[in-house]
Design a protein around this motif. Structure first.
Motif, mmCIF file in Angstrom:
data_model
loop_
_atom_site.group_PDB
_atom_site.id
_atom_site.type_symbol
_atom_site.label_atom_id
_atom_site.label_comp_id
_atom_site.label_asym_id
_atom_site.label_seq_id
_atom_site.Cartn_x
_atom_site.Cartn_y
_atom_site.Cartn_z
ATOM 1 N N LYS A 1 -8.226 5.789 4.171
ATOM 2 C CA LYS A 1 -6.971 6.189 3.532
ATOM 3 C C LYS A 1 -5.887 5.129 3.756
ATOM 4 N N ALA A 2 -5.719 4.745 5.006
ATOM 5 C CA ALA A 2 -4.700 3.746 5.335
ATOM 6 C C ALA A 2 -5.049 2.398 4.722
ATOM 7 N N GLY A 3 -6.324 2.061 4.749
ATOM 8 C CA GLY A 3 -6.747 0.781 4.184
ATOM 9 C C GLY A 3 -6.516 0.730 2.680
ATOM 10 N N THR A 4 -6.818 1.813 2.002
ATOM 11 C CA THR A 4 -6.608 1.867 0.551
ATOM 12 C C THR A 4 -5.129 1.690 0.221
ATOM 13 N N GLN B 1 -4.420 11.282 18.867
ATOM 14 C CA GLN B 1 -3.214 11.755 18.165
ATOM 15 C C GLN B 1 -3.104 11.202 16.742
ATOM 16 N N PRO B 2 -3.259 9.884 16.542
ATOM 17 C CA PRO B 2 -3.111 9.366 15.167
ATOM 18 C C PRO B 2 -4.124 9.957 14.187
ATOM 19 N N SER C 1 -0.450 7.625 7.419
ATOM 20 C CA SER C 1 -1.314 6.498 7.032
ATOM 21 C C SER C 1 -0.686 5.174 7.438
ATOM 22 N N ALA C 2 0.613 5.046 7.198
ATOM 23 C CA ALA C 2 1.293 3.797 7.548
ATOM 24 C C ALA C 2 1.246 3.584 9.060
ATOM 25 N N GLN C 3 1.484 4.651 9.804
ATOM 26 C CA GLN C 3 1.448 4.525 11.262
ATOM 27 C C GLN C 3 0.046 4.176 11.749
ATOM 28 N N GLN D 1 7.197 -1.266 5.468
ATOM 29 C CA GLN D 1 8.245 -0.986 4.468
ATOM 30 C C GLN D 1 8.062 0.405 3.867
ATOM 31 N N GLN D 2 6.795 0.763 3.647
ATOM 32 C CA GLN D 2 6.534 2.104 3.098
ATOM 33 C C GLN D 2 6.898 3.191 4.108
ATOM 34 N N LEU D 3 6.638 2.890 5.379
ATOM 35 C CA LEU D 3 6.984 3.847 6.433
ATOM 36 C C LEU D 3 8.483 4.121 6.420
#
Lengths: 581, 581
Positions: A352-355, B569-570, A545-547, A521-523
């Motif tokens: 998810k984060a990678g996408t 947690q993440p 996802s950003a985190q 930036q998205q975060l």
């Protein structure tokens, strides 16, 4: 598997990363109002899910096939393509004077994002047309533009790129196809081209081949190459179609995947004369080729996003349904859906984060292409730097995410009926074509590192360092510092072999740092919207996802610094012959 | 593509890493003299290259097929298998009292290394027989051993493992197949099993299915599972074959690869009664299953070595032949073979060094299995630690090397005719079956980390740290230190979710550290032999590969420390439903 276009995510990235409202502030893109952007993104999303996605599996199983010397597409493809043309989806960023909508390339990318996530193979066809349009637009004569661009822009005709020959792959300069003047300003093209995607098909009325060839007595190597436009059917002066133009489809390749994209061997000048027109000046072929390929490279990086999106949706859906085992250490011994297990979550969060990181990198790159088209010099430089990152990291991480999708599905993932194995097979070509990822990495440490004596790259890295330190993203800050150390060392060392030895590692590091910067930036953007408009499932998901990307994934690339600086010596300890010992 | 078994490399690793001469010092393995080892390694190498390799492509293209309810193998497979049996290649480590040669498992692994590099799918059949032999040897009655082991050891009959059911994959405890006492000590087995590799075929006279099932009123979950032996054809008391035993092959799966390995859906008790014998005590199924699977896990790790070897050979050979472009920055503008280009060398060195590192890890693990079989408690502990590393890293790096092989081939790699795409497709299952790699990682941070309160793992890491510091391998030393930090933190924290969240990263780190440690040992051994016997192409290549692994590749895993410690947690910031937002 059902596919839903990620329109909310796409609109968020268009707004906060590509800053499409700023693009719309320019006269050239003034039609890209917020309403229009939303209408297009949602419209193409519905179309992709409704018409392209249902054809993905038949495209894999049946594939494009040769019949009586012609390529026949699987059932349903011609109709879906015709609907695509009728709906005007192909014209988004085509120039308004030639029938296009004149909207940003960035918006066209969002459209290709959904189409390709629904059906990567099918969507390669319009991607290739874009390359042809770019080449004709920038290098063709007015007459050529008027004759070809309206039909290419609408999608009534499709385009191809004819570069590769058996002995000339990455080494384009080794090509041997010939162009002999016919005395009337046109040329007779002869020679064999291989790996021509959509080199033939039955979805459109005509195919416009852009062909690299050599005129008589041309110098050797890349300096002697010219670009020619060679249609499948000759085009009369009134725009109507004439007779066949001697372009013979010899065969199509049997590939590991992407079966609905016919990969053709074409023979020019075989069935009668193949008459071509010169595009741009004689010997201007390489320059025109790069015009044609540059956006194509970014669009191939986008293919990683396409497959990553489809794979992530499939994996999450499967993991939400599949029940298997109790949670480790839990008092409750009932079996749970596998999404509850930590390592499955690790895979899903990574996907998810990678996408999202890839999508941001690609849309950001596209926005710089749009700004560059307006004459913004800084944006041109950004495009130069971002292109190898977008292509390499997009396709590498896209492949990894496809692999994770197979893994989440367990044994089911390896069974073709499940459908996710296709993602793994389809995406594997993307790291190879439009310049292998190794060539992209060489481009980064070669020409791109040479821009302003290395300062262009260093300034890009500095932006990341400054923003990361300001916002307290420690892992990103450390990675960007490492990128700067590698960059500085390579610029100072200036030994091309040492640079190339570390090029791939450096490309990955810088890609992760750049994508991480965009995730940061998205975060911030998501938190701001959250504070203004309240929480939503989308914002919560975006923040998580950003985190995850920033706090877990970014740090992994730190391990590459050492490889990036290891130099060429370890690679040349053995001679070519000794490798086999 | 021509395949040559890497016998010199295998003999080197057997000697210096597996220390097979020390194994031969034990009475049980006294036949493993240096001459015998060399004869077997060279003999199987020739056989693999001569008989198994030529069948690899037809196995992929034609594959195993269902005809009239039976599985028919591709042409040539039955003959090659019969030659394998006649030559005694299956009996290497089978117990001497049951017709085997009683040689070390390590030596059998070297044989499977060559056979599987020649033909991974085919070689899965004997690997499964090994699992069946182990289970019967350790849990069967004397009568069962006498009745089944000689034929399984020789390979006249083959074995299968029947664990999975549609609702019971990783969660074995959820299986529902039943075993009803028939009153004569035997059981009537009923139920459906899926993903049964070589569940049916036409290469051997009989197939011995080892089936997990539940007796009436058995407790739920894993505690109520028993293991049964269910032959395809019933076996009379004199050892002759009786009538069919009601085991119906419902279908075979259409997979992404490994097409010559039929993956069957079997229905027991469908075509008449399926009579089974209990192996071991009632409810002793899980223990017997782990006996069956443990060596199988190591052998699946070996599949990574098999494909890595084949892929590396193919890539080096192609890169030595393919001419493309001049060297960057070179005065000589002539095109060179692509092995001369730095980034191609990077890929080839990575493949070569990675393959050697994996082989060392696998042979070393096998040597500990042999020592453990002699009652060595330290070796038993080592096997416990090494098994998840060998399985996970073997299959992950094996997959990466297969991908690099495709990449080195460029566009050709994506065309099926070239043959290397098959490696990429074939190996992808290995990270999934015999316990997914995620489950291996959970095993490492769960049961294995629990051994002696964590001290077993810490001592393993300490060995690496001490040796690395002593020999000045800085990157390895740093990585091993990082492994110790992660291990210490996980042991102290003792939160199972946090451990599991970092399990995969830790497994990879520890695998690289362990493989690096073995590469360092090979480096020292090669230098010693060099000083004693003079240089050779093999020694030079070994030294370059070991140095590349230690100086370039090992450092990359450093980036995983942060992920390994990032905690759960993440991963739980989003609920299962929120993942789809």
């Amino acid at each position: 598997m059902s596919f839903t276009a990620p329109t909310q995510e796409q609109l968020f990235v268009l707004k906060h990363i590509a800053q499409i409202d700023q693009l719309a502030g320019h006269n050239a893109f003034s039609d890209a109002s917020e309403d229009m952007v939303q209408a297009i993104v949602e419209g193409i999303g519905d179309f992709a899910a409704g018409e392209f996605a249902p054809l993905n599996r038949v495209g894999d199983m049946v594939g494009a096939q040769m019949k009586d010397g012609r390529v026949v597409m699987p059932q349903g493809y011609r109709d879906a393509y015709q609907h695509y043309v009728q709906n005007g989806w192909g014209t988004i960023n085509a120039p308004a004077e030639f029938g296009g909508q004149g909207l940003p390339f960035t918006l066209a990318m969002a459209a290709l994002d959904s189409l390709g996530a629904a059906n990567m193979a099918f969507t390669l066809c319009p991607i290739l047309s874009v390359g042809s349009i770019e080449a004709i637009l920038h290098h063709g004569s007015d007459a050529q533009k008027e004759k070809y661009l309206p039909k290419l822009s609408s999608g009534e005709w499709t385009g191809t790129m004819n570069l590769t020959e058996p002995q000339a792959g990455s080494d384009v300069g080794a090509l041997k196809s010939t162009a002999t003047p016919r005395g009337d300003g046109t040329y007779a093209i002869a020679g064999q081209k291989i790996y021509i995607s959509f080199g033939d098909h039955d979805m459109a009325d005509n195919i416009v081949h852009l062909v690299l060839a050599r005129t008589p007595d041309a110098p050797e190597g890349t300096r002697g190459i010219s670009l020619f436009l060679v249609p499948k059917y000759r085009v009369n002066d009134d725009g109507s179609l004439g007779e066949e133009n001697g372009v013979k489809t010899i065969s199509i390749e049997h590939k590991m995947g992407l079966n609905a994209s016919p990969t053709c061997v074409l023979q020019f000048g075989e069935d009668g004369e193949s008459i071509g027109e010169l595009i741009g000046p004689e010997f201007g072929g390489m320059r025109a080729m790069f015009t044609m390929m540059n956006n194509a490279r970014i669009n191939v990086g986008l293919q990683g996003v396409q497959i990553a999106e489809a794979a992530t949706q499939a994996a999450i859906s499967y993991a939400q349904d599949r029940v298997q085992s109790a949670r480790a250490g839990a008092a409750d011994k009932s079996s749970v859906t596998i999404i509850q297990h930590p390592d499955v979550r690790r895979m899903l969060m990574r996907m998810k984060a990678g996408t999202q990181a890839l999508r941001a990198l690609l849309y950001y790159s596209a926005s710089k292409v749009d700004l560059a088209s307006l004459g913004d010099e800084a944006a041109k430089e950004a495009v130069d730097i971002l292109t190898p990152l977008a292509k390499t990291y997009g396709t590498d991480l896209g492949s990894e995410i496809a692999s994770l999708c197979v893994q989440v599905h367990g044994g089911m993932g390896y069974i073709e009926e499940t459908g996710v194995a296709q993602y793994y097979r389809d995406i594997r070509i993307a790291a190879i074509y439009e310049g292998t990822n190794g060539i992209q990495a060489a481009d980064l440490v070669g020409r791109k590192m040479g821009m302003r004596g290395g300062d262009a790259l260093k300034e890009h890295i500095s932006h990341i360092i400054n923003d990361a330190k300001k916002d307290g993203h420690d892992a990103l800050s450390r990675l960007a510092d490492a990128c700067m150390r590698v960059c500085t060392s390579m610029v100072e060392n200036n030994n091309i072999d040492d640079r190339l030895a570390g090029s791939y590692a450096f490309t990955t590091m810088l890609s992760v740092a750049t994508a991480g910067w965009l995730m940061a930036q998205q975060l911030e953007a998501a938190k701001l919207v959250q504070s203004q408009e309240g929480d939503s499932p989308f914002l919560k998901s975006k923040i998580a996802s950003a985190q995850y990307y920033l706090n877990v994934m970014v740090g992994e690339a730190m391990g590459l610094e050492h490889s990036a600086l290891s130099g060429a010596q370890p690679l040349y300890a053995l001679s070519a012959e000794e490798f086999a010992a």
